[in-house]
Design a protein around this motif. Sequence first.
Motif, short mmCIF file in Angstrom:
data_model
loop_
_atom_site.label_atom_id
_atom_site.label_comp_id
_atom_site.label_asym_id
_atom_site.label_seq_id
_atom_site.Cartn_x
_atom_site.Cartn_y
_atom_site.Cartn_z
N LYS A 95 0.83 -1.21 0.00
CA LYS A 95 0.00 0.00 0.00
C LYS A 95 0.86 1.26 0.00
O LYS A 95 0.55 2.24 -0.69
CB LYS A 95 -0.94 -0.01 1.20
N ASN A 98 2.36 1.57 -3.44
CA ASN A 98 1.33 1.93 -4.42
C ASN A 98 1.11 3.43 -4.49
O ASN A 98 1.19 4.04 -5.57
CB ASN A 98 0.02 1.22 -4.05
N TYR A 106 -5.42 -1.51 -6.47
CA TYR A 106 -6.64 -1.33 -5.69
C TYR A 106 -6.55 -2.14 -4.39
O TYR A 106 -6.06 -3.27 -4.37
CB TYR A 106 -7.86 -1.77 -6.49
N ASP A 107 -7.08 -1.55 -3.31
CA ASP A 107 -7.09 -2.25 -2.03
C ASP A 107 -7.85 -3.57 -2.12
O ASP A 107 -7.50 -4.54 -1.45
CB ASP A 107 -7.73 -1.36 -0.95
N SER A 111 -6.78 -7.23 -0.80
CA SER A 111 -7.67 -7.99 0.09
C SER A 111 -7.99 -9.36 -0.50
O SER A 111 -8.08 -10.35 0.22
CB SER A 111 -8.96 -7.21 0.34
N LEU A 389 -3.30 1.95 7.47
CA LEU A 389 -3.16 1.14 6.26
C LEU A 389 -3.98 -0.15 6.36
O LEU A 389 -4.34 -0.74 5.35
CB LEU A 389 -1.69 0.80 6.00
N GLY A 392 -7.56 1.42 5.55
CA GLY A 392 -7.73 1.94 4.20
C GLY A 392 -8.18 3.38 4.12
O GLY A 392 -8.69 3.81 3.09
#
Length: 405
Positions: A95, A98, A106-107, A111, A389, A392
Motif C-alpha cells: 500500500k 502503491n 486497488y485495495d 484484500s 493502512l 484503508g
Amino acid sequence: MPSITLFEHEPREVDEGVREAVKIINRTLPRPTSTSNDSPQEDFTEENGFLQVTAKGIKAKHYVGFAFAGDLSIQVLPKVFKSWGELDAIIGFMKMLNVSYGLNIYDVDLSTFKSLKARSNIFEVLVFLYAKSLWEEILKGYHREYVQRVSEEKFLRGKLLVERQILKLPHKMHEFTVEVHEFTQDNLLNQIFYFTTGFALSKTRWEGNKRLLESLMLVFADVTPKRITPRDFERVHFTRLNERFRKPFNLAKIILGSIAEGRENIGGFFVDMNELFERFILWALRSSGFRVHYQREFWFVKDVLKARPDYVIEGVGVADAKYREWNAEPDILRQIYVYSKILEFQGEEGRAFLIFPRTEGFNKDLEPQELEFFDGSRIEILPYDLEVLREGYLDPLFKAYFGKR
C-alpha cells in the motif's frame, strides 16, 4: 526452494551456501539511487550490499523487497509492521509502494490476495497483481498496434525498398523487398508481457498464480519471443489506445528487476525504506490538500552551504520525515531548526515539524508534542499512524494539526 524472511535489521544464522548466494545478490543487483536525506552514503560490496554478510550468517539492512539466486529466495519486510505478521506486513508495504509511486493498485486486489491464503511472499503478491490486472485488460480486448516490418513478397504491396531491390541477384528479382505496416498483436508491449509472464511462471510457487500465468501464456501464443532489456521498457510509449495497460506494464518492470539484464537465475527488487516513507508522507500531505515542495533546495550560506528539507509546506512551514524510532537527537533537531530559520529569513512561514511512523509495535506511545529552543522557537513532533493502512483511510492528523497555533 529455500525461502528466508527477515524484517529490517534482523540477523539470521545461515550456512555457507546461503551466504555465498547473498554475496552474488549484492554483487549483481543494480545499485540503489536513493534521494533521501536519511539514507547513508555507502559503497556496495559483496559482504555489505542490500544485505550484510556476517561471520555466521546474514543481516537485513534498511532495504525492503525480495531477491533470489539459484534455489535461494529471500525477502525483507518493514520493521514498522513487525507486530502485524508477515502477510499483513507485505500488504502494508504494498500500500505504501502503491501510493508513493502511482502503481494504481486497488485495495480490493490486495484484500483478494489475502483472502486466498496464498504464500506470504512479496514476489507472489506482485505476480498476482500483475497477472490479474493484465488478464482483466485482455478480456476487454487484445492490444494491437501498427508495426513496421520489412519482408520479401511475391506481389508488390506497401513501400518498395528500391535500394535493396536493385542489389538483388537475378534469380531473386521475382520477389519484392517491401516495407509494410501491419496492425498486429505481435508488438513490443505484448512481447514484454509475454517475457514477463514466462519468467514469472518459472519462479512462482503458488498454484493460484500458476493457473493465471498459464492462461496468459496461451493468450500470447502468437507473440514472438524476445529477451527483454531495460531499453525495451524505455521504447514503449503510452497513448489513449494502450493506456489501460500501464498498470501491468509498471508491475512487469518491478517483477523483472535485474532479470532484464538477462540473469534468469539472479534478480530482485529492493526499496530504500527511508525514501519510501518520505514519499508516502508526501502523498499524505498532498492528499490532505496542502501545496508541498518536495526536497526544495536553497542556499543558506551563499554558494557554500545548501539545505534540502524533505517538505516545504506553503503557508505552514518546513517538515522532515524520519523513518526511525523517536528520540531527541541534537543533530536531528538542529537540522530542522536551521531549515525553519532560513524560511523565516526569506519571509515565509517558519514552523518546523518532524514526522515519525507509528504502529502498535513501533513508536507505540509517541504522541504529538512540542520542543522549545533557547530562542523560543518550537519544533513540533508528529507521529503518522500507519495502522490506518489496515483500515484503508487517510490519517486526518495533518489537516487537524497544521491548523493549530
